[in-house]
Design a protein around this motif. Sequence first.
Motif, PDB file in Angstrom:
ATOM      1  N   ASP A   1       0.836  -1.213   0.000  1.00 16.53           N
ATOM      2  CA  ASP A   1       0.000   0.000   0.000  1.00 16.53           C
ATOM      3  C   ASP A   1       0.869   1.261   0.000  1.00 16.53           C
ATOM      4  OD1 ASP A   1      -2.175  -1.652   0.081  1.00 16.53           O
ATOM      5  OD2 ASP A   1      -2.519  -1.436   2.244  1.00 16.53           O
ATOM      6  N   ARG A   2       1.966   1.196   0.735  1.00 19.46           N
ATOM      7  CA  ARG A   2       2.865   2.353   0.757  1.00 19.46           C
ATOM      8  C   ARG A   2       3.452   2.601  -0.638  1.00 19.46           C
ATOM      9  NH1 ARG A   2       6.074   0.653   4.310  1.00 19.46           N
ATOM     10  NH2 ARG A   2       5.107   1.634   6.138  1.00 19.46           N
ATOM     11  N   GLU A   3       3.838   1.517  -1.307  1.00 22.55           N
ATOM     12  CA  GLU A   3       4.377   1.651  -2.663  1.00 22.55           C
ATOM     13  C   GLU A   3       3.312   2.172  -3.627  1.00 22.55           C
ATOM     14  OE1 GLU A   3       7.184   1.541  -5.683  1.00 22.55           O
ATOM     15  OE2 GLU A   3       7.407   1.341  -3.506  1.00 22.55           O
ATOM     16  N   LEU A   4       2.084   1.682  -3.434  1.00 22.02           N
ATOM     17  CA  LEU A   4       1.000   2.137  -4.305  1.00 22.02           C
ATOM     18  C   LEU A   4       0.712   3.619  -4.085  1.00 22.02           C
ATOM     19  CD1 LEU A   4      -1.154   1.386  -6.391  1.00 22.02           C
ATOM     20  CD2 LEU A   4      -2.668   0.751  -4.488  1.00 22.02           C
ATOM     21  N   VAL A   5       0.727   4.044  -2.831  1.00 15.35           N
ATOM     22  CA  VAL A   5       0.514   5.468  -2.547  1.00 15.35           C
ATOM     23  C   VAL A   5       1.610   6.305  -3.180  1.00 15.35           C
ATOM     24  CG1 VAL A   5       0.496   7.190  -0.708  1.00 15.35           C
ATOM     25  CG2 VAL A   5      -0.793   5.068  -0.423  1.00 15.35           C
ATOM     26  N   SER A   6       2.846   5.808  -3.068  1.00 13.96           N
ATOM     27  CA  SER A   6       3.956   6.548  -3.683  1.00 13.96           C
ATOM     28  C   SER A   6       3.798   6.619  -5.198  1.00 13.96           C
ATOM     29  CB  SER A   6       5.276   5.881  -3.307  1.00 13.96           C
ATOM     30  OG  SER A   6       6.365   6.529  -3.922  1.00 13.96           O
ATOM     31  N   GLN A   7       3.399   5.522  -5.807  1.00  5.79           N
ATOM     32  CA  GLN A   7       3.207   5.504  -7.253  1.00  5.79           C
ATOM     33  C   GLN A   7       2.064   6.432  -7.673  1.00  5.79           C
ATOM     34  OE1 GLN A   7       2.692   1.503  -8.667  1.00  5.79           O
ATOM     35  NE2 GLN A   7       4.791   0.882  -8.167  1.00  5.79           N
ATOM     36  N   ASN A   8       0.993   6.438  -6.881  1.00  9.21           N
ATOM     37  CA  ASN A   8      -0.125   7.327  -7.217  1.00  9.21           C
ATOM     38  C   ASN A   8       0.303   8.800  -7.157  1.00  9.21           C
ATOM     39  OD1 ASN A   8      -1.914   5.222  -7.629  1.00  9.21           O
ATOM     40  ND2 ASN A   8      -2.636   5.216  -5.497  1.00  9.21           N
ATOM     41  N   ALA A   9       1.080   9.115  -6.105  1.00  3.60           N
ATOM     42  CA  ALA A   9       1.553  10.501  -5.991  1.00  3.60           C
ATOM     43  C   ALA A   9       2.465  10.861  -7.164  1.00  3.60           C
ATOM     44  CB  ALA A   9       2.289  10.690  -4.668  1.00  3.60           C
TER      45      ALA A   9
ATOM     46  N   ASN B   1      14.560   9.239 -12.433  1.00  2.00           N
ATOM     47  CA  ASN B   1      14.855   8.881 -11.044  1.00  2.00           C
ATOM     48  C   ASN B   1      13.575   8.696 -10.232  1.00  2.00           C
ATOM     49  OD1 ASN B   1      17.625   8.975 -11.514  1.00  2.00           O
ATOM     50  ND2 ASN B   1      17.788  11.136 -10.932  1.00  2.00           N
ATOM     51  N   LEU B   2      12.510   9.373 -10.627  1.00  2.00           N
ATOM     52  CA  LEU B   2      11.220   9.212  -9.944  1.00  2.00           C
ATOM     53  C   LEU B   2      10.490   7.944 -10.361  1.00  2.00           C
ATOM     54  CD1 LEU B   2       9.911  12.904  -9.989  1.00  2.00           C
ATOM     55  CD2 LEU B   2      10.800  11.608  -8.034  1.00  2.00           C
ATOM     56  N   GLY B   3      11.041   7.205 -11.317  1.00  2.00           N
ATOM     57  CA  GLY B   3      10.442   5.932 -11.712  1.00  2.00           C
ATOM     58  C   GLY B   3       9.696   5.973 -13.019  1.00  2.00           C
ATOM     59  N   LEU B   4       9.722   7.106 -13.726  1.00  2.00           N
ATOM     60  CA  LEU B   4       9.018   7.198 -14.998  1.00  2.00           C
ATOM     61  C   LEU B   4       9.900   6.591 -16.093  1.00  2.00           C
ATOM     62  CD1 LEU B   4       6.447   8.328 -16.366  1.00  2.00           C
ATOM     63  CD2 LEU B   4       7.787  10.392 -16.875  1.00  2.00           C
ATOM     64  N   LYS B   5       9.350   5.631 -16.808  1.00  2.00           N
ATOM     65  CA  LYS B   5      10.092   4.942 -17.855  1.00  2.00           C
ATOM     66  C   LYS B   5       9.416   5.191 -19.210  1.00  2.00           C
ATOM     67  CE  LYS B   5      11.648   1.178 -14.833  1.00  2.00           C
ATOM     68  NZ  LYS B   5      11.639  -0.280 -14.623  1.00  2.00           N
TER      69      LYS B   5
ATOM     70  N   ASP C   1       4.819  -1.134 -13.047  1.00  2.00           N
ATOM     71  CA  ASP C   1       4.011  -1.902 -13.999  1.00  2.00           C
ATOM     72  C   ASP C   1       2.772  -1.126 -14.443  1.00  2.00           C
ATOM     73  OD1 ASP C   1       5.778  -4.011 -13.777  1.00  2.00           O
ATOM     74  OD2 ASP C   1       4.681  -4.951 -12.110  1.00  2.00           O
ATOM     75  N   ARG C   2       2.635   0.079 -14.017  1.00  2.00           N
ATOM     76  CA  ARG C   2       1.443   0.881 -14.316  1.00  2.00           C
ATOM     77  C   ARG C   2       1.731   1.819 -15.485  1.00  2.00           C
ATOM     78  NH1 ARG C   2      -1.693   4.649  -9.861  1.00  2.00           N
ATOM     79  NH2 ARG C   2      -3.458   5.280 -11.181  1.00  2.00           N
ATOM     80  N   VAL C   3       0.869   1.738 -16.491  1.00  2.00           N
ATOM     81  CA  VAL C   3       1.038   2.573 -17.689  1.00  2.00           C
ATOM     82  C   VAL C   3       0.470   3.956 -17.407  1.00  2.00           C
ATOM     83  CG1 VAL C   3       0.420   2.857 -20.120  1.00  2.00           C
ATOM     84  CG2 VAL C   3       0.943   0.578 -19.214  1.00  2.00           C
ATOM     85  N   VAL C   4       1.341   4.948 -17.526  1.00  2.00           N
ATOM     86  CA  VAL C   4       0.889   6.334 -17.375  1.00  2.00           C
ATOM     87  C   VAL C   4       0.185   6.788 -18.645  1.00  2.00           C
ATOM     88  CG1 VAL C   4       1.628   8.709 -16.960  1.00  2.00           C
ATOM     89  CG2 VAL C   4       2.758   6.806 -15.761  1.00  2.00           C
ATOM     90  N   ARG C   5       0.798   6.475 -19.771  1.00  2.00           N
ATOM     91  CA  ARG C   5       0.160   6.763 -21.054  1.00  2.00           C
ATOM     92  C   ARG C   5       0.645   5.725 -22.054  1.00  2.00           C
ATOM     93  NH1 ARG C   5       1.842  11.950 -24.434  1.00  2.00           N
ATOM     94  NH2 ARG C   5       3.486  10.477 -25.017  1.00  2.00           N
ATOM     95  N   ALA C   6      -0.312   5.212 -22.828  1.00  2.00           N
ATOM     96  CA  ALA C   6       0.046   4.225 -23.847  1.00  2.00           C
ATOM     97  C   ALA C   6       0.768   4.913 -25.007  1.00  2.00           C
ATOM     98  CB  ALA C   6      -1.202   3.514 -24.350  1.00  2.00           C
TER      99      ALA C   6
END
Length: 230
Positions: A120-128, A169-173, A216-221
Amino acid sequence: MTKRRPGGAEEAVEETTSEAPPPETDEESTEGSEVDAPEGDASDSDDAADAASDEDRSAEEAEDKADEADDEEDVIEDDSDVDFMGDAADEVDKRVAELTTDLQRLQAEYVNYKRRVDRDRELVSQNATYKVLTPIVEVLDTIDRAREHGEVDGGFKAVADQLEKIVTNLGLKKFGEPGDVFDPNRHEALSHMGTDPEVEETSVKLVAKAGYMIGDRVVRAAQVLVVDPE
Protein backbone atom coordinates in the motif's frame (compact mmCIF):
# COMPACT_ATOMS: atom_id res chain seq x y z
CA MET A 1 -13.02 -90.35 131.43
CA THR A 2 -16.20 -91.23 133.51
CA LYS A 3 -19.54 -91.97 132.04
CA ARG A 4 -22.65 -91.46 134.12
CA ARG A 5 -25.16 -94.30 134.05
CA PRO A 6 -28.77 -94.28 135.20
CA GLY A 7 -29.05 -94.65 138.95
CA GLY A 8 -26.15 -92.43 139.70
CA ALA A 9 -23.45 -94.94 139.16
CA GLU A 10 -20.54 -93.81 137.39
CA GLU A 11 -18.51 -96.09 135.28
CA ALA A 12 -15.09 -95.35 134.37
CA VAL A 13 -14.58 -95.72 130.77
CA GLU A 14 -11.13 -96.00 129.44
CA GLU A 15 -10.54 -93.59 126.80
CA THR A 16 -8.66 -95.01 124.04
CA THR A 17 -7.21 -93.16 121.26
CA SER A 18 -6.05 -94.60 118.04
CA GLU A 19 -3.04 -92.98 116.58
CA ALA A 20 -2.87 -92.74 112.82
CA PRO A 21 0.32 -93.98 111.31
CA PRO A 22 2.64 -91.23 110.31
CA PRO A 23 2.36 -90.25 106.68
CA GLU A 24 4.92 -91.61 104.33
CA THR A 25 7.45 -89.16 103.09
CA ASP A 26 7.93 -88.41 99.47
CA GLU A 27 11.26 -90.15 99.44
CA GLU A 28 9.82 -93.40 100.76
CA SER A 29 6.94 -93.32 98.31
CA THR A 30 9.19 -92.71 95.41
CA GLU A 31 11.79 -95.27 96.38
CA GLY A 32 9.46 -98.17 96.38
CA SER A 33 7.91 -97.65 92.99
CA GLU A 34 8.26 -95.46 89.94
CA VAL A 35 5.21 -93.77 88.52
CA ASP A 36 4.93 -94.20 84.75
CA ALA A 37 3.51 -91.30 82.79
CA PRO A 38 0.53 -92.18 80.74
CA GLU A 39 1.25 -92.87 77.10
CA GLY A 40 -1.37 -90.40 75.91
CA ASP A 41 0.48 -87.38 77.38
CA ALA A 42 3.36 -87.54 74.87
CA SER A 43 1.09 -87.70 71.86
CA ASP A 44 -1.03 -84.89 73.22
CA SER A 45 2.04 -82.70 73.67
CA ASP A 46 3.20 -83.47 70.11
CA ASP A 47 -0.22 -82.53 68.75
CA ALA A 48 -0.15 -79.34 70.76
CA ALA A 49 3.33 -78.53 69.41
CA ASP A 50 2.16 -79.21 65.85
CA ALA A 51 -0.90 -77.07 66.41
CA ALA A 52 1.28 -74.31 67.80
CA SER A 53 3.66 -74.54 64.84
CA ASP A 54 0.66 -74.49 62.47
CA GLU A 55 -0.64 -71.41 64.21
CA ASP A 56 2.80 -69.81 63.93
CA ARG A 57 2.94 -70.64 60.23
CA SER A 58 -0.58 -69.28 59.76
CA ALA A 59 0.40 -66.11 61.57
CA GLU A 60 3.53 -65.79 59.44
CA GLU A 61 1.51 -66.36 56.25
CA ALA A 62 -1.01 -63.77 57.40
CA GLU A 63 1.81 -61.31 58.06
CA ASP A 64 3.35 -62.07 54.64
CA LYS A 65 -0.01 -61.51 52.94
CA ALA A 66 -0.45 -58.26 54.84
CA ASP A 67 3.04 -57.16 53.75
CA GLU A 68 2.25 -58.10 50.16
CA ALA A 69 -1.01 -56.15 50.34
CA ASP A 70 0.89 -53.14 51.69
CA ASP A 71 3.45 -53.49 48.88
CA GLU A 72 0.63 -53.69 46.31
CA GLU A 73 -0.96 -50.58 47.79
CA ASP A 74 2.41 -48.81 47.59
CA VAL A 75 2.77 -49.92 43.96
CA ILE A 76 -0.74 -48.71 43.20
CA GLU A 77 0.03 -45.37 44.85
CA ASP A 78 3.28 -45.16 42.88
CA ASP A 79 1.39 -45.98 39.68
CA SER A 80 -1.16 -43.31 40.55
CA ASP A 81 1.64 -40.80 41.06
CA VAL A 82 3.21 -41.81 37.74
CA ASP A 83 -0.14 -41.55 35.95
CA PHE A 84 -0.76 -38.14 37.51
CA MET A 85 2.67 -36.89 36.50
CA GLY A 86 2.18 -38.33 33.01
CA ASP A 87 -1.17 -36.57 32.64
CA ALA A 88 0.35 -33.32 33.85
CA ALA A 89 3.21 -33.65 31.34
CA ASP A 90 0.75 -34.36 28.53
CA GLU A 91 -1.28 -31.31 29.53
CA VAL A 92 1.86 -29.15 29.51
CA ASP A 93 2.88 -30.48 26.09
CA LYS A 94 -0.61 -29.81 24.75
CA ARG A 95 -0.54 -26.26 26.10
CA VAL A 96 2.91 -25.65 24.61
CA ALA A 97 1.71 -26.93 21.22
CA GLU A 98 -1.32 -24.61 21.37
CA LEU A 99 0.84 -21.60 22.26
CA THR A 100 3.32 -22.49 19.50
CA THR A 101 0.48 -22.68 16.96
CA ASP A 102 -0.87 -19.33 18.14
CA LEU A 103 2.59 -17.77 17.87
CA GLN A 104 3.08 -19.14 14.36
CA ARG A 105 -0.33 -17.81 13.33
CA LEU A 106 0.48 -14.39 14.76
CA GLN A 107 3.82 -14.36 12.96
CA ALA A 108 2.13 -15.25 9.67
CA GLU A 109 -0.48 -12.55 10.20
CA TYR A 110 2.24 -10.01 10.98
CA VAL A 111 4.20 -10.95 7.83
CA ASN A 112 1.06 -10.63 5.70
CA TYR A 113 0.20 -7.32 7.36
CA LYS A 114 3.72 -6.00 6.72
CA ARG A 115 3.50 -7.05 3.07
CA ARG A 116 0.15 -5.30 2.67
CA VAL A 117 1.50 -2.17 4.33
CA ASP A 118 4.57 -2.16 2.10
CA ARG A 119 2.43 -2.75 -0.97
CA ASP A 120 0.00 0.00 0.00
CA ARG A 121 2.87 2.35 0.76
CA GLU A 122 4.38 1.65 -2.66
CA LEU A 123 1.00 2.14 -4.30
CA VAL A 124 0.51 5.47 -2.55
CA SER A 125 3.96 6.55 -3.68
CA GLN A 126 3.21 5.50 -7.25
CA ASN A 127 -0.12 7.33 -7.22
CA ALA A 128 1.55 10.50 -5.99
CA THR A 129 4.27 10.18 -8.63
CA TYR A 130 1.64 9.42 -11.26
CA LYS A 131 -0.29 12.57 -10.44
CA VAL A 132 2.83 14.70 -10.51
CA LEU A 133 4.36 13.25 -13.69
CA THR A 134 1.23 12.89 -15.82
CA PRO A 135 1.22 16.60 -16.81
CA ILE A 136 4.98 16.49 -17.44
CA VAL A 137 4.49 13.78 -20.07
CA GLU A 138 3.22 16.46 -22.45
CA VAL A 139 6.36 18.51 -21.80
CA LEU A 140 8.46 15.46 -22.60
CA ASP A 141 6.55 15.03 -25.87
CA THR A 142 7.45 18.60 -26.81
CA ILE A 143 11.11 17.97 -26.02
CA ASP A 144 11.05 14.84 -28.21
CA ARG A 145 9.59 16.72 -31.19
CA ALA A 146 12.15 19.49 -30.74
CA ARG A 147 14.94 16.91 -30.59
CA GLU A 148 13.67 15.29 -33.81
CA HIS A 149 13.92 18.62 -35.54
CA GLY A 150 17.33 19.37 -34.06
CA GLU A 151 16.10 22.26 -31.99
CA VAL A 152 17.40 21.02 -28.64
CA ASP A 153 20.74 22.73 -28.10
CA GLY A 154 22.47 25.21 -25.84
CA GLY A 155 20.87 25.96 -22.50
CA PHE A 156 17.56 24.41 -23.53
CA LYS A 157 19.34 21.08 -24.04
CA ALA A 158 20.76 21.22 -20.51
CA VAL A 159 17.27 21.89 -19.09
CA ALA A 160 15.76 19.07 -21.18
CA ASP A 161 18.42 16.58 -20.11
CA GLN A 162 18.05 17.53 -16.45
CA LEU A 163 14.25 17.17 -16.59
CA GLU A 164 14.47 13.76 -18.22
CA LYS A 165 16.96 12.65 -15.60
CA ILE A 166 14.70 13.78 -12.74
CA VAL A 167 11.61 12.01 -14.03
CA THR A 168 13.64 8.86 -14.68
CA ASN A 169 14.85 8.88 -11.04
CA LEU A 170 11.22 9.21 -9.94
CA GLY A 171 10.44 5.93 -11.71
CA LEU A 172 9.02 7.20 -15.00
CA LYS A 173 10.09 4.94 -17.86
CA LYS A 174 9.76 5.63 -21.55
CA PHE A 175 8.79 2.85 -23.96
CA GLY A 176 7.73 2.41 -27.58
CA GLU A 177 10.20 1.80 -30.41
CA PRO A 178 9.72 0.86 -34.06
CA GLY A 179 9.83 -2.93 -34.43
CA ASP A 180 8.18 -3.69 -31.08
CA VAL A 181 5.46 -6.31 -31.13
CA PHE A 182 2.11 -4.61 -30.81
CA ASP A 183 0.68 -4.93 -27.29
CA PRO A 184 -2.83 -3.52 -26.87
CA ASN A 185 -2.15 -3.07 -23.15
CA ARG A 186 0.76 -0.76 -23.86
CA HIS A 187 0.18 0.56 -27.37
CA GLU A 188 -2.54 2.60 -28.95
CA ALA A 189 -2.76 1.87 -32.70
CA LEU A 190 -3.55 5.09 -34.56
CA SER A 191 -3.47 3.43 -37.97
CA HIS A 192 -2.58 0.30 -39.94
CA MET A 193 0.01 0.78 -42.65
CA GLY A 194 -0.76 -2.43 -44.53
CA THR A 195 1.45 -5.49 -44.49
CA ASP A 196 5.16 -5.99 -44.16
CA PRO A 197 6.95 -9.18 -45.25
CA GLU A 198 9.65 -8.60 -42.64
CA VAL A 199 7.31 -9.05 -39.64
CA GLU A 200 5.74 -12.29 -38.44
CA GLU A 201 3.06 -10.59 -36.31
CA THR A 202 1.52 -7.17 -35.97
CA SER A 203 4.32 -4.78 -35.04
CA VAL A 204 5.01 -1.10 -34.47
CA LYS A 205 6.11 0.68 -37.64
CA LEU A 206 6.17 4.30 -36.45
CA VAL A 207 5.85 5.96 -33.01
CA ALA A 208 3.75 9.11 -32.91
CA LYS A 209 4.10 9.60 -29.17
CA ALA A 210 6.19 7.59 -26.77
CA GLY A 211 4.56 5.75 -23.94
CA TYR A 212 5.39 6.15 -20.28
CA MET A 213 4.91 3.89 -17.27
CA ILE A 214 5.70 3.85 -13.56
CA GLY A 215 6.58 0.39 -12.37
CA ASP A 216 4.01 -1.90 -14.00
CA ARG A 217 1.44 0.88 -14.32
CA VAL A 218 1.04 2.57 -17.69
CA VAL A 219 0.89 6.33 -17.37
CA ARG A 220 0.16 6.76 -21.05
CA ALA A 221 0.05 4.22 -23.85
CA ALA A 222 2.38 4.71 -26.80
CA GLN A 223 0.61 6.03 -29.87
CA VAL A 224 1.86 4.07 -32.83
CA LEU A 225 1.28 3.08 -36.45
CA VAL A 226 1.38 -0.67 -37.03
CA VAL A 227 1.88 -3.13 -39.88
CA ASP A 228 0.57 -6.68 -40.25
CA PRO A 229 2.44 -9.72 -41.54
CA GLU A 230 1.70 -10.93 -45.11
